[in-house]
Every structure is written in structure tokens, then in C-alpha cells.
Design a protein around this motif. Structure first.
Motif: not given
Ligand code: AMP
Ligand code: GLY
Length: 423
Positions: A217-224, A327-332, A389-396, A421-422
Motif C-alpha cells: 500500500n502507498t499514499g496513492g499512485m494514481g486516480a481518475y 475525463a481526468a486521469v492522474t499518474v504519480v 474528452a474521454d478516458f482513452a484520450e486522458a490516459r494517453s 478507458a477500455a
């Protein structure tokens, strides 16, 4: 408005980014901040955990609103000191912050308020902990009672490991052995003025270090955010949110008010959607990190007005906050050896290219300037935040941006928002 934001992480950077996007413009200050925050707003040199220092600074500098990011100043009583002197502050006092600071306190409030949560046994000795482990059975859940910076919880099928975890944390106080809850996790943030709550949009956090939820477990590695699949389960996101307000948030806020410890600030509901209903796994008394980084970019209603209304008891005069459909995605990006013993002091390069990707902002978490270069100063170093506009775009966009960043030994998950996204 003159606003002082306390804290030094990506959450605080995201809060500041959101406040800076408003018109008319605010005068924003941060303490202690980080290198990314310092590039955006003036840094105030003071100890954010010192109630007197923060209060004196706020009075001398005509600060109209103090926003407390992390839990440490809350537990240290910074909000109490400010409130006593009549300064608007977003964040609960020391007593109400026990909702996060003590799992035993949180369980007591939930019991009294009739809030659904996992069964738990508080254990002060190893013998008690072992009995509780055997009573609940595998998988085992063992939690340190107090603040443990994300390291206090172990979920395992290995009884020996569960006992070891209990043995370790019993040196620092009591432990809680809890029944295992199975299901999707959701983080829902609610603004509270002590009596009324207003919900933000739900988000999902990735707590484990590695892809496919492998590792510690961590403090959090990403979110959407948002969580489109909530609609399938509850009919709509709104129906889900309404249920959490009615069965969890309001009963909790009322219980705290009844005990003369009104909760003013952000009630973070960490939830598991089990087959038999929504269960609380934890409350936090502050914005979540990294969920804030995906919730705030979608917020259309000005954040400052919401924080001010919560701080001054006037949330009931406001409508529910509005969110965009984006759609919003964050990667740590984390340092080598995070979370055990992160290697710090390494140079970070490539941020210009990373932030030039459309829809991307970089939220700094633990960065500092050293001899003119940017270096990592902690475990979670920065967040790439991408909106699409969607998760596929935010993720890429997020992963394209990460591809520009260079940090020796840097680690990040490659599967953030992959499933949504899939689908
Ligand atoms: P916490 O710090 O309490 O949020 O726990 C950290 C993580 O451990 C949570 O996000 C869950 O993934 C997991 N966890 C905590 N409590 C339980 C539980 N009772 N059942 C299953 N997983 C849990
Ligand atoms: N993302 C989990 C937390 O903020 O506690």
C-alpha cells in the motif's frame, strides 16, 4: 481574496491551480509549498504545524481564508487557533480531526451514527489481536490506530504477516483488526460547514504500488474521475452520491455536531461497494491525494466560494457544485524504493515537454530547487494530470506526458484508468 494554503504536496498544488484559475484573481500564498508551487505563488516561511505562527501570520497579513491541506496541522490544532481569532479556515479542529487521526474514534462515531462499516476489534495486546484475527478469518485486515502515513494498514492472507504487522504497530499504540470487505473502492469528498454537506464528484484511487494492484500500500499512485460505472450499479452517479449523503455523511456530521465538535472542512469518505451495500473503510479529514488532482480540474463552480462558504457556516445557501463531463486521469511518479525508503535528491528533467502535451498539467508533490535544478525531495515526486474528452484520450495524454520526464529509478503504474478507458 487573500488566501493562505498550508501544505507541500500535489494536492495543495492542485488546490492552488484551481484557485489561480478563477476570475477575479486572488492573492494566494503557500507554506511551505514545493518547487512547483513556488513557481506559481509566493511562499511564506512559517511552520504550518504551529498554531500560533500560522495565526499571527494570518492576522498580520490580512489573510481572509486559510486552507489546510494535510492532516498534520489539523491534528496540531491549527484550525482551532485560527477560528478562535475569527479567521475563516477550511479544515476541522483538533477534536473533529480525530475522525482521521484515530480509527477507534471514527468507529465510535460511526457506531453512534448508525453508519455502515466493517466489524472491527480494537486490540491492545498481541493476544487480543490474534484472537480477533482468528475470529474474522482470512483475508486478514490489520490497522494501526493512529496516523501512520499510509503504512498502517495491512491486508493479507498470510496469518504470520498479519501477526507481525500487529506486533510492530502495537509498539506505537493499539491496533484494529477488521473484517475484510470485498468490492470496488470509491473516494467521495464532501464539503461540510458543520451542519450542511455538499458533494464533489467521486474518484477512484490506486493504493497499491504496482500494476494490477501488486505490491505494498502507498499514499496513492494514481486516480481518475468521474466513475461512469457507478451509473450501472446505482442508476446514476447522483443516486450513489445521495445514498452516501443520507446514510454516511450527514449522520456522521450530525453526530460530531451533537458532541460539540462540528466538522468544518472536507469529509473524505473512503468507501467499499460490497455486495451487501456501501461500507466505510476510512474517513479522512482533508482532501485526498491524489484524488483531488482529478476532481478539481473537473470542477466548474469556483472553488474559493465553496471553501469560504464551508468555513463560514453558509453552505446551505449554495447549490451543489457543478462538474464538467471531461475525463481526468492522474499518474504519480515516485522515487526509487518508494514507499519503503525512497531515494531522494535526484534530478528531474523533461518537464517542459511533459507539460506541453495538450490537456496536461504537472502537479508537484515532493520537489525542491537545488543549485538551479529541480530535484526529488520525497517518495511521491510529482503527478501528471491529464484531462480529455474521454478516458482513452486522458490516459494517453497522461502517459505521453510521463514519457517526457526523466528521473533515475522513477516508478509509476502503467494501468491507471486502463479498465475504464477500455469499457
Ligand atoms: P485505509 O488506510 O484504511 O484506507 O486502508 C488502506 C487500504 O487498505 C484501503 O484503500 C483498502 O484497499 C484496504 N483496506 C482497508 N480496510 C479494508 C477492509 N476492511 N477490507 C478490505 N480492504 C481494506
Ligand atoms: N488517497 C488516499 C488519501 O488521501 O488518504
Amino acid at each position: 481574496m487573500r488566501i493562505l494554503v498550508l501544505g507541500s504536496g500535489a494536492r495543495e498544488h492542485a488546490i492552488i491551480t484551481s484557485l489561480r484559475g478563477e476570475t477575479p484573481a486572488h492573492e494566494i500564498f503557500a507554506a511551505p509549498g514545493n518547487a512547483g508551487i513556488a513557481a506559481d505563488v509566493p511562499i511564506v516561511v512559517l511552520d504550518p504545524n504551529d498554531p500560533e505562527a500560522v495565526t499571527n501570520h494570518a492576522i498580520e497579513n490580512d489573510i481572509e481564508l486559510v486552507v489546510i491541506g494535510p492532516e498534520a496541522p489539523l491534528v496540531a490544532g491549527v484550525a482551532d487557533a485560527l477560528r478562535t481569532r475569527g479567521i475563516a479556515v477550511f479544515g476541522p479542529g483538533k477534536a473533529a480531526a480525530q475522525l482521521e487521526g484515530s480509527k477507534t474514534f471514527a468507529k465510535r462515531i460511526m457506531d453512534l451514527a448508525g453508519v455502515p462499516t466493517g466489524r472491527a476489534a480494537r486490540s491492545g495486546t498481541l493476544h487480543e489481536a490474534e484472537s480477533a484475527l482468528d475470529e474474522f478469518g482470512a483475508p486478514y485486515v490489520v490497522k494501526a490506530d493512529g496516523l501512520a502515513a499510509g503504512k498502517g494498514v495491512l491486508v493479507t492472507s498470510d496469518r504470520e504477516a498479519a501477526v507481525e504487522h500487529a506486533r510492530y504497530w502495537l509498539q506505537h499504540g493499539a491496533v484494529l483488526v477488521e473484517e475484510f470487505l470485498d468490492g470496488h473502492e470509491v473516494s467521495l469528498f464532501l464539503l461540510s460547514d458543520g451542519h450542511t454537506v455538499l458533494p464533489l464528484s467521486p474518484a477512484q484511487d490506486y493504493k497499491r504500488l504496482g500494476d494490477a494492484d501488486a505490491g505494498p500500500n502507498t499514499g496513492g499512485m494514481g486516480a481518475y474521475s468521474p466513475l461512469p460505472w457507478l451509473g450501472e450499479q446505482f442508476g446514476s452517479e447522483e443516486a450513489f452520491v445521495d445514498e452516501v449523503i443520507d446514510t454516511i455523511a450527514l449522520p456522521t456530521i450530525r453526530q460530531l455536531a451533537e458532541e460539540d465538535t462540528p466538522f468544518i472542512g472536507l469529509l473524505y469518505c473512503g468507501l467499499i461497494l460490497t455486495r451487501v451495500g456501501i461500507r466505510v473503510i476510512e474517513f479522512n479529514a482533508r482532501f485526498g491525494d491524489p484524488e483531488t488532482q482529478v476532481v478539481l480540474p473537473r470542477l466548474v463552480t469556483p472553488l474559493s466560494g465553496l471553501l469560504m462558504a464551508a468555513s463560514t457556516g453558509s453552505l446551505s445557501t449554495l447549490a451543489r457544485p457543478e462538474f464538467s463531463d471531461a475525463a481526468a486521469v492522474t499518474v504519480v511518479l515516485a522515487s526509487e524504493n518508494y514507499p519503503d525508503a525512497p531515494i531522494i535528491g535526484r534530478e528531474i528533467a523533461g518537464l517542459d515537454g511533459a507539460s506541453a502535451v495538450p490537456g496536461v498539467t504537472i502537479a508537484h508533490a515532493a520537489t525542491t530547487s537545488h543549485d538551479g535544478s529541480l530535484v526529488a525531495a520525497g517518495g511521491r515526486v510529482l503527478n501528471v494530470v491529464a484531462v480529455g474528452a474521454d478516458f482513452a484520450e486522458a490516459r494517453s495524454r497522461a502517459y505521453e506526458s510521463l514519457g517526457h520526464i526523466r528521473l533515475e529509478g522513477g516508478q509509476f503504474r502503467t494501468d491507471i484508468a486502463a479498465r475504464v478507458a477500455a469499457s
